[in-house]
Design an enzyme around this catalytic site. Structure first.
Site, PDB file in Angstrom:
ATOM      1  N   ASP A   1      -6.218  -3.945   0.219  1.00 43.93           N
ATOM      2  CA  ASP A   1      -7.151  -4.084   1.346  1.00 43.93           C
ATOM      3  C   ASP A   1      -7.791  -5.475   1.383  1.00 43.93           C
ATOM      4  O   ASP A   1      -8.091  -5.988   2.457  1.00 43.93           O
ATOM      5  CB  ASP A   1      -8.316  -3.080   1.242  1.00 43.93           C
ATOM      6  CG  ASP A   1      -7.863  -1.633   1.305  1.00 43.93           C
ATOM      7  OD1 ASP A   1      -7.064  -1.300   2.189  1.00 43.93           O
ATOM      8  OD2 ASP A   1      -8.323  -0.820   0.463  1.00 43.93           O
TER       9      ASP A   1
ATOM     10  N   ASP B   1      -0.758  -5.225   2.627  1.00 45.94           N
ATOM     11  CA  ASP B   1      -1.184  -4.024   3.350  1.00 45.94           C
ATOM     12  C   ASP B   1      -0.570  -4.132   4.743  1.00 45.94           C
ATOM     13  O   ASP B   1      -0.973  -4.986   5.538  1.00 45.94           O
ATOM     14  CB  ASP B   1      -2.717  -3.956   3.426  1.00 45.94           C
ATOM     15  CG  ASP B   1      -3.183  -2.588   3.927  1.00 45.94           C
ATOM     16  OD1 ASP B   1      -2.335  -1.841   4.456  1.00 45.94           O
ATOM     17  OD2 ASP B   1      -4.376  -2.277   3.785  1.00 45.94           O
TER      18      ASP B   1
ATOM     19  N   ILE C   1      -0.611  -2.190   7.403  1.00 46.39           N
ATOM     20  CA  ILE C   1      -1.633  -1.994   8.452  1.00 46.39           C
ATOM     21  C   ILE C   1      -2.941  -1.697   7.737  1.00 46.39           C
ATOM     22  O   ILE C   1      -3.109  -0.627   7.146  1.00 46.39           O
ATOM     23  CB  ILE C   1      -1.321  -0.810   9.411  1.00 46.39           C
ATOM     24  CG1 ILE C   1       0.070  -0.920  10.037  1.00 46.39           C
ATOM     25  CG2 ILE C   1      -2.393  -0.741  10.500  1.00 46.39           C
ATOM     26  CD1 ILE C   1       0.418   0.218  11.022  1.00 46.39           C
ATOM     27  N   ASP C   2      -3.858  -2.632   7.757  1.00 47.78           N
ATOM     28  CA  ASP C   2      -5.185  -2.349   7.228  1.00 47.78           C
ATOM     29  C   ASP C   2      -6.046  -1.969   8.429  1.00 47.78           C
ATOM     30  O   ASP C   2      -6.309  -2.797   9.304  1.00 47.78           O
ATOM     31  CB  ASP C   2      -5.772  -3.572   6.516  1.00 47.78           C
ATOM     32  CG  ASP C   2      -7.101  -3.209   5.885  1.00 47.78           C
ATOM     33  OD1 ASP C   2      -7.171  -2.172   5.217  1.00 47.78           O
ATOM     34  OD2 ASP C   2      -8.082  -3.942   6.099  1.00 47.78           O
TER      35      ASP C   2
ATOM     36  N   GLU D   1       0.815  -1.215   0.000  1.00 48.75           N
ATOM     37  CA  GLU D   1       0.000   0.000   0.000  1.00 48.75           C
ATOM     38  C   GLU D   1       0.845   1.260   0.000  1.00 48.75           C
ATOM     39  O   GLU D   1       0.570   2.197  -0.738  1.00 48.75           O
ATOM     40  CB  GLU D   1      -0.928   0.020   1.234  1.00 48.75           C
ATOM     41  CG  GLU D   1      -1.628   1.364   1.369  1.00 48.75           C
ATOM     42  CD  GLU D   1      -2.691   1.428   2.451  1.00 48.75           C
ATOM     43  OE1 GLU D   1      -2.722   0.556   3.332  1.00 48.75           O
ATOM     44  OE2 GLU D   1      -3.481   2.388   2.395  1.00 48.75           O
TER      45      GLU D   1
ATOM     46  N   THR E   1      -5.492   1.613   9.538  1.00 50.09           N
ATOM     47  CA  THR E   1      -4.537   2.584  10.088  1.00 50.09           C
ATOM     48  C   THR E   1      -5.220   3.552  11.059  1.00 50.09           C
ATOM     49  O   THR E   1      -4.645   3.910  12.087  1.00 50.09           O
ATOM     50  CB  THR E   1      -3.861   3.362   8.934  1.00 50.09           C
ATOM     51  OG1 THR E   1      -3.188   2.418   8.102  1.00 50.09           O
ATOM     52  CG2 THR E   1      -2.851   4.379   9.444  1.00 50.09           C
TER      53      THR E   1
HETATM   54  C1  LIP Z   1      -8.948   1.131   5.272  1.00 47.20           C
HETATM   55  C2  LIP Z   1      -9.897  -0.043   5.279  1.00 47.20           C
HETATM   56  C3  LIP Z   1     -11.183   0.379   5.975  1.00 47.20           C
HETATM   57  C4  LIP Z   1     -11.865   1.164   4.960  1.00 47.20           C
HETATM   58  C5  LIP Z   1     -11.061   2.349   4.511  1.00 47.20           C
HETATM   59  C6  LIP Z   1      -9.573   2.053   4.260  1.00 47.20           C
HETATM   60  P1  LIP Z   1      -6.249   1.407   5.464  1.00 47.20           P
HETATM   61  O1  LIP Z   1      -7.631   0.753   4.857  1.00 47.20           O
HETATM   62  O2  LIP Z   1      -9.557  -1.259   5.450  1.00 47.20           O
HETATM   63  O3  LIP Z   1     -12.037  -0.704   6.307  1.00 47.20           O
HETATM   64  O4  LIP Z   1     -13.135   1.568   5.400  1.00 47.20           O
HETATM   65  O5  LIP Z   1     -11.666   2.752   3.316  1.00 47.20           O
HETATM   66  O6  LIP Z   1      -9.335   1.583   2.969  1.00 47.20           O
HETATM   67  O7  LIP Z   1      -6.099   2.709   4.792  1.00 47.20           O
HETATM   68  O8  LIP Z   1      -6.419   1.513   6.931  1.00 47.20           O
HETATM   69  O9  LIP Z   1      -5.212   0.412   5.080  1.00 47.20           O
END
Ligand code: LIP
Length: 269
Positions: free
Chosen positions: A218, A90, A92-93, A65, A95
């Site tokens: 994601d 990813d 940290i999904d 990412e 963040t």
């Molecule tokens: C996030 C997601 C979250 C979603 C946001 C964003 P990040 O990813 O997993 O559920 O609602 O749109 O994409 O930016 O924390 O990796």
């Protein structure tokens, strides 16, 4: 060590470090807007995962990412469909959860071979839950096989969505979708990590998860875990999922038609 074991080991090491660091202070920057954040731990973790994969597989490509955030889903598609070994990660999904010291952040690691998802790992360090799948070999949570739920009625289902960082194009539609579908299901959850939502659908904890405007990193790992647990992955209109997806829907394979009818009824209003 098998490739999937390596991916699990890397996710566990990365997640253990993230859990250690979450209550310390760290650098936070904005990406496209104040709704879209990146921390020094996103970057450190991506670096760690990439290096760990490269050590074992120097000829594999690793995209994450934080290094491809400006590349569109469409431009990534060719790469994903043509390369024989490409990892999509990813670091940290979720963040925003991580920044706020909340649970619900995950590490997501997927391997694709010429466009085919070959393995997926989603690790939730807060609960020490490791979800993983290999193509045609089933899906697992901490080494136990998992399956999607049998629930066929939306009214008895708990479903999840997310609030995308792109507000007018994606978050506002989600609010309308919640308004439409929110009274036709048992309840809605928003844990803040797409990968975690997928993992929960695979484990039968949720019946479905939808969200527009996601990126490949994601949901790549989560999509395979759902499929291998017997679930279904598509776009929100029910069309076949491709890497150029504009929206994402994964379900237990029983409530998708009813959900798609709700989504269609909004677009036709
Ligand atoms: C996030 C997601 C979250 C979603 C946001 C964003 P990040 O990813 O997993 O559920 O609602 O749109 O994409 O930016 O924390 O990796």
């Amino acid at each position: 060590m098998k490739t999937v074991e390596l991916a699990v080991k890397i996710a566990k090491e990365a997640g253990t470090e993230l859990a250690k660091q979450i209550d310390n202070s760290f650098n936070i920057e904005q990406k496209k807007s104040s709704f879209d954040l990146v921390t020094e731990w996103d970057k450190n973790t991506e670096h760690f995962i990439k290096e760990s994969i490269k050590q074992k597989y120097p000829d594999h490509e690793v995209i994450g990412e934080e290094s491809i955030s400006n590349e569109s889903n469409i431009s990534l598609t060719n790469k994903l469909n043509n390369k024989s070994n490409i990892w999509v990660i990813d670091p940290i999904d979720g963040t925003s959860n991580y920044v706020h010291g909340l649970p619900g952040y995950t590490i997501s690691i997927a391997l694709l071979k010429k466009g085919e998802l070959s393995l997926g790992v989603v690790y939730d360090p807060h609960n020490d839950e490791m979800f993983y799948a290999e193509k045609s070999r089933g899906a697992f949570l901490n080494n136990k096989k998992i399956n999607v739920s049998n629930q066929a009625d939306l009214i008895s289902s708990i479903i999840a969505t997310g609030f995308p960082s792109e507000v007018s194009k994606h978050r506002v539609p989600v609010l309308n979708q919640i308004k439409q579908i929110g009274t036709s299901c048992h309840n809605i959850r928003v844990y803040g990590s797409a990968a975690l939502h997928c993992a929960y659908v695979a484990a039968g904890r949720l019946e479905a998860y939808w969200e527009p405007g996601l990126n490949i990193w994601d949901i790549a790992a989560g999509a395979l875990i759902v499929k291998e647990a017997g679930g279904k992955v598509s776009e929100m209109d029910g069309e076949k999922f491709s890497y150029e997806f504009g929206s994402f829907l994964c379900t237990n394979g029983r409530v998708d038609n009813e959900m798609i009818r709700h989504f269609n009824s909004i677009t036709s209003k």
